[in-house]
Write an enzyme that holds these catalytic residues in place. Structure first.
Site, PDB file in Angstrom:
ATOM      1  N   CYS A  64      35.711  38.287  30.241  1.00 40.77           N
ATOM      2  CA  CYS A  64      35.909  37.147  31.153  1.00 40.77           C
ATOM      3  C   CYS A  64      35.099  35.919  30.742  1.00 40.77           C
ATOM      4  CB  CYS A  64      35.619  37.543  32.594  1.00 40.77           C
ATOM      5  SG  CYS A  64      34.015  38.313  32.873  1.00 40.77           S
ATOM      6  N   ASP A  77      40.457  31.771  37.349  1.00 41.01           N
ATOM      7  CA  ASP A  77      39.980  33.144  37.184  1.00 41.01           C
ATOM      8  C   ASP A  77      40.425  33.718  35.837  1.00 41.01           C
ATOM      9  OD1 ASP A  77      39.245  35.808  37.466  1.00 41.01           O
ATOM     10  OD2 ASP A  77      39.735  35.861  39.602  1.00 41.01           O
ATOM     11  N   HIS A 122      40.132  36.700  34.854  1.00 40.59           N
ATOM     12  CA  HIS A 122      40.426  38.129  34.953  1.00 40.59           C
ATOM     13  C   HIS A 122      41.926  38.420  35.084  1.00 40.59           C
ATOM     14  CE1 HIS A 122      36.273  37.565  36.455  1.00 40.59           C
ATOM     15  NE2 HIS A 122      36.036  38.659  35.766  1.00 40.59           N
TER      16      HIS A 122
END
Length: 474
Positions: free
Chosen positions: A307, A431, A433
């Protein structure tokens, strides 16, 4: 609210593209004769743009315009006094585009922007009504020693007009700008001429701050940006622009909204979101373009450990697309190797699946891009709610994406909505992820790019924020 507004919301861009063949013969190869022949060839092309043989055809549409023939237009439904905005109604929308619009229409707010009408530049080879004999080719043979010069000029002219501007007036403007572009191509070609070697002049469009808008600059193809600094400095002086921000590097060229990005990454998905409403609140956003980098891209399975690498890649894409750096976005191994090179990691770190954090991101930005960063330390997540002023100041002055790492998670902060009076705050989070396809609707609807409240952060975990700083360069 402090948000970016598009300067073309009440206007339309007419863009004319098309190849013009540049061909000339040099009887002598001395510098003076070469310059003379090149100048005459460009002048002839300029005359052809102003002749009745010049034609604009609407891309993906049935409209044909003769701009120098008293603005003769086909079909008859369109007249010289027809507003330019009606041209877009004649463009055929592909089935794929229609399906995309249908799928994103439901809940996704359309990104603000202007309408672009694309026209193709063409030249008639014969004139209607000419005697039949005039159309019969005649061949002659001449034996002489000469040098033949040939290149294709990538004509690309764009003008911004009001929606209600008539096609006739807009075409007059286009012809004038096309003529100016050919003259600028002549200047650049002669300036970079080496013997009989001719560099192709390349037109690029740049969106400058108010009041300049969209301007076109011609650069010689194949010449690096680093070799064009004098030309860029002159442009900064011409448009009264500061010398600490790149405006005219090739990476800064304006990307027209109807053109896809070839690398497959999504750009600026946050522009499709609705801003949160806070009492006396303002919105402070990342400035410029970035690419969305997340898990599982580039054929790399980094799910569960990459990440921070992906957040770093998003930051690197911002510096690349704003023209601050020329290098491509680094891969995971290049990031790891940079950390080994600066002495932060052992050689065995390269090729591993080990995490990195904000401090490592700061080191890599400095090593690979020459970019410095500030680190904001937060002892526990609950303190992030009081960092509105610092983050707002960052997005106003620097405007770069912010990497935040805490525990085993990393995210990218693209902006904040913050009320100075109440202290209420929301964070615009990208994000890394996410593991799916480049589906804009899914990403925005499911919150992979979205506004989050203070509860988004682990209230007891510590966080480090990496705030990259803009280099002061032209």
């Amino acid at each position: 609210m402090v948000v970016d507004t598009h300067p073309f919301d009440s206007s339309i861009i007419l863009r004319v593209k098309g190849p013009l063949e540049f061909k000339c013969l040099f009887d002598k190869t001395d510098a003076l004769n070469i310059q003379k022949v090149i100048s005459k060839t460009f002048e002839a092309l300029c005359c052809s743009i102003k002749s009745e043989s010049c034609v604009f055809t609407l891309c993906d549409g049935p409209v044909v315009i003769w701009p120098n023939k008293d603005v003769h237009i086909s079909p008859e439904d369109i007249t010289p006094n027809t507003p330019c905005q009606e041209l877009s109604q004649w463009t055929k929308i592909s089935e794929q585009e229609s399906l995309h619009k249908k799928s994103t229409k439901k809940k996704t707010k359309k990104c603000s922007g202007n309408t672009v009408v694309n026209l193709q530049l063409m030249m008639e080879t014969t004139r209607p009504g000419a005697p039949h004999s005039a159309q019969v080719p005649v061949f002659t043979q001449t034996v002489q020693t000469s040098h033949f010069g040939s290149m294709t000029l990538p004509i690309d002219c764009a003008v911004c007009v009001s929606l209600g501007e008539t096609i006739q007036n807009a075409c007059l403007h286009l012809v004038e700008e096309l003529s100016n572009q050919i003259n600028e191509m002549k200047r650049v070609t002669l300036q970079h001429l080496k013997g009989t070697s001719i560099l192709v002049p390349e037109p690029l469009h740049f969106l400058l701050p108010h009041p300049h808008g969209l301007v076109t600059v011609v650069y010689p193809a194949g010449v690096l940006d680093s070799q064009l600094q004098t030309a860029r400095q002159a442009l900064h002086q011409k448009y009264d622009l500061p010398n600490d921000t790149p405006y005219f590097r090739r990476a800064n060229a304006y990307h027209f909204p109807n053109e896809p990005y070839r690398d497959g990454y999504l750009r600026n998905p946050h522009l499709w979101l609705t801003h949160p409403t806070l009492e006396n609140g303002k919105v402070y956003l990342v400035q410029g373009l970035y690419s969305y980098h997340h898990y599982m891209q580039d054929r790399i399975d980094d799910n569960g450990w990459g990440c921070a690498y992906r957040s770093l890649q998003t930051i690197c894409s911002w510096f690349q697309q704003q023209g601050y750096v020329d290098r491509s976005v680094p891969s995971h191994k290049e990031i790891q190797q940079a950390l080994v090179d600066v002495g932060d990691k052992q050689a065995s770190f390269v090729g591993s699946r080990q995490w990195i954090g904000s401090i490592e991101v700061q080191a890599v930005l400095n090593e690979l891009l020459g970019v410095t960063s500030k680190i904001l330390f937060v002892s526990q997540g609950s303190e992030l709610a009081s960092k509105g002023r610092e983050l707002a100041s960052h997005f106003i002055t620097e405007g770069t994406p912010v990497m935040i790492g805490g525990g085993v998670l990393a995210h990218t902060i693209l902006g904040v909505a913050w009320s100075e009076t109440t202290g209420e705050i929301r964070y615009l989070i990208l994000d890394p992820h996410y593991t799916g396809a480049e589906d804009l609707q899914l990403i925005t609807e499911k919150g992979w790019c979205g506004w989050k409240g203070p509860e988004f952060w682990d209230q007891t975990a510590y966080y480090n924020l990496c705030l990259p700083q803009r280099p002061k360069v032209i």
